[in-house]
Structure formats: C-alpha cells, structure tokens
Write an enzyme that holds these catalytic residues in place. Structure first.
Site, PDB file in Angstrom:
ATOM      1  N   SER A 142      49.476  33.788  48.293  1.00 15.97           N
ATOM      2  CA  SER A 142      50.051  35.120  48.065  1.00 15.97           C
ATOM      3  C   SER A 142      49.271  36.238  48.751  1.00 15.97           C
ATOM      4  O   SER A 142      49.823  37.291  49.058  1.00 15.97           O
ATOM      5  CB  SER A 142      50.127  35.403  46.563  1.00 15.97           C
ATOM      6  OG  SER A 142      48.844  35.274  45.973  1.00 15.97           O
ATOM      7  N   GLY A 197      50.962  31.359  44.982  1.00 17.06           N
ATOM      8  CA  GLY A 197      50.541  30.334  44.034  1.00 17.06           C
ATOM      9  C   GLY A 197      50.053  29.059  44.678  1.00 17.06           C
ATOM     10  O   GLY A 197      49.616  28.136  43.986  1.00 17.06           O
ATOM     11  N   ASP A 203      47.244  44.071  39.094  1.00 19.16           N
ATOM     12  CA  ASP A 203      46.681  42.798  38.621  1.00 19.16           C
ATOM     13  C   ASP A 203      45.219  42.619  39.041  1.00 19.16           C
ATOM     14  O   ASP A 203      44.537  41.696  38.582  1.00 19.16           O
ATOM     15  CB  ASP A 203      47.523  41.604  39.110  1.00 19.16           C
ATOM     16  CG  ASP A 203      47.594  41.466  40.630  1.00 19.16           C
ATOM     17  OD1 ASP A 203      46.811  42.140  41.337  1.00 19.16           O
ATOM     18  OD2 ASP A 203      48.429  40.674  41.112  1.00 19.16           O
ATOM     19  N   HIS A 247      45.744  41.117  44.000  1.00 16.40           N
ATOM     20  CA  HIS A 247      46.504  41.213  45.255  1.00 16.40           C
ATOM     21  C   HIS A 247      46.349  42.593  45.897  1.00 16.40           C
ATOM     22  O   HIS A 247      46.528  43.606  45.217  1.00 16.40           O
ATOM     23  CB  HIS A 247      47.983  40.917  45.002  1.00 16.40           C
ATOM     24  CG  HIS A 247      48.224  39.530  44.520  1.00 16.40           C
ATOM     25  ND1 HIS A 247      48.351  39.222  43.177  1.00 16.40           N
ATOM     26  CD2 HIS A 247      48.325  38.362  45.187  1.00 16.40           C
ATOM     27  CE1 HIS A 247      48.536  37.917  43.050  1.00 16.40           C
ATOM     28  NE2 HIS A 247      48.523  37.374  44.260  1.00 16.40           N
ATOM     29  N   ASN A 294      43.523  30.284  44.963  1.00 13.52           N
ATOM     30  CA  ASN A 294      44.083  29.808  43.691  1.00 13.52           C
ATOM     31  C   ASN A 294      43.265  28.656  43.110  1.00 13.52           C
ATOM     32  O   ASN A 294      43.161  28.516  41.889  1.00 13.52           O
ATOM     33  CB  ASN A 294      45.548  29.401  43.868  1.00 13.52           C
ATOM     34  CG  ASN A 294      46.442  30.616  44.046  1.00 13.52           C
ATOM     35  OD1 ASN A 294      46.411  31.540  43.238  1.00 13.52           O
ATOM     36  ND2 ASN A 294      47.201  30.653  45.119  1.00 13.52           N
TER      37      ASN A 294
END
Length: 204
Positions: A26, A63, A172, A175, A91
C-alpha cells in the site's frame, strides 16, 4: 539514402521509455490517494523532468507481504520489463512476522528477476519499535544482506523523512499523504536516477 532512416530508428530506440514496475504494497500503491498522487506516478514525473522517460507500472497491492509479492511476481512483472523497484516487507514488520519469512521471499524475488535479466532496485524497510531491538536488528538487516548477496542497489529506507512525521502521514499514521509521497520521491530520486541510467546504458 539509407542513412536518415537508420539515424531516425536509432533516435527512436534511444528515446524509448524504460518499462519499470514498482512491485510493492500500500505504501507504493497509493493507499488513500488518487492514482496521480501515488508513488509510481509522482516518480515517473520526477524522472521525466530529469530526462528519463519511463513507462511506470504500479504493481502495488495493499496489505501485501513479501510472500504475497513472490506469489504474484510472474504476472505482476511483464516479460518486457526493464527494471523492477521492489518495495515489500512493511506488512511483515507490522505483523511481527519471523524475519526469515520475508527474507526468503525477497531473496527468491530478486533471484527470479535476475534470472529474467531484469534489473532490480531494492527498497529497505525498518521494523517498528514495538517488537523490541532484537527483532528490529534481524528485520532491518534483511535488505542490506540481500543487496550485498545479489549485487543489486539498495535504497535503505523507503519512508525516510516521512515515517513518524505527523503532517506527512494520513490519520492512520502509516500511509503517506500526497505531500509525504513528494518527500519519498524527492529522497529516492537520486538513487532511482542512477539505477535507471545504468539500466539504459546496459541496454544501449
């Protein structure tokens, strides 16, 4: 009489864009951003300003782990690709995956791309601090170890200058915002420029 068409063909060949795939998660896919603000699109523009024409393919999947990138490698990277920027592992680090798992997957990705005569630039990732110093030491070593083993260029930390900077990240905290992507691109640009000039020289 044949000189001009040959010269024209040579000029066209020289101007042909390099096909570059960004194989990532991502962070490079552009999570939460419009397509034109994602890393591949912004990088393509920055390279164009430097006189390097690219056909940049966004092969980022939100993801995705390093193992996920390996599983889709063959269909994510077309046969005529000239170069791949590998941005995977974030991740794995977020989930506290045993570092051996992403290391083996990334090792296989680089091996397979090199076997296909596709140039590789490896983007490093750093483990978050919550898993402790031992985990971070093992995880963070993956990228320099693989770059050394395979003789491929390394950009040490994809989120350099952006990680943990509140106003460069989305709510978040993980990102990058569009402004954050601008910082990523500005920081990585010299490495990518050198990498692609080398690729172009080898092709020529």
């Amino acid at each position: 009489m044949t000189a001009m068409p040959i010269q024209r063909a040579a000029a066209q060949a020289a101007a042909k864009p390099l096909k570059v795939v960004v194989l990532g998660d991502s962070l490079s896919a552009g999570y939460g951003l419009p397509a034109e603000a994602a890393f591949p699109a912004k990088l393509q523009k920055a390279l164009q300003a430097k006189g390097i024409a690219t056909d940049m393919i966004n092969a980022g999947v939100s993801g995705d782990t390093a193992s996920g990138g390996l599983q889709r490698l063959d269909w994510s990277v077309p046969p005529d690709a000239d170069a791949v920027i590998v941005e995977l592992g974030a991740n794995d680090a977020l989930r506290g995956t045993d570092p051996k798992v992403p290391q083996q997957a990334l090792d296989e990705i680089v091996k397979r791309l090199k076997a296909r005569n596709i140039a590789v630039l490896l983007c490093g990732m750093l483990a978050p601090p919550n898993y402790g110093p031992d985990y971070a030491k093992q995880f963070n070593a993956i990228y320099p170890d693989l770059a050394g083993k395979h003789g491929v260029p390394l950009y040490r930390f994809f989120l350099d200058g952006v990680a943990a900077v509140a106003n460069l990240n989305q709510p978040d905290g993980i990102h990058p915002t569009a402004a954050g992507i601008d910082v990523v691109v500005a920081n990585i640009l010299p490495t990518v420029e050198a990498f692609l000039r080398s690729v172009a020289a080898q092709k020529g």
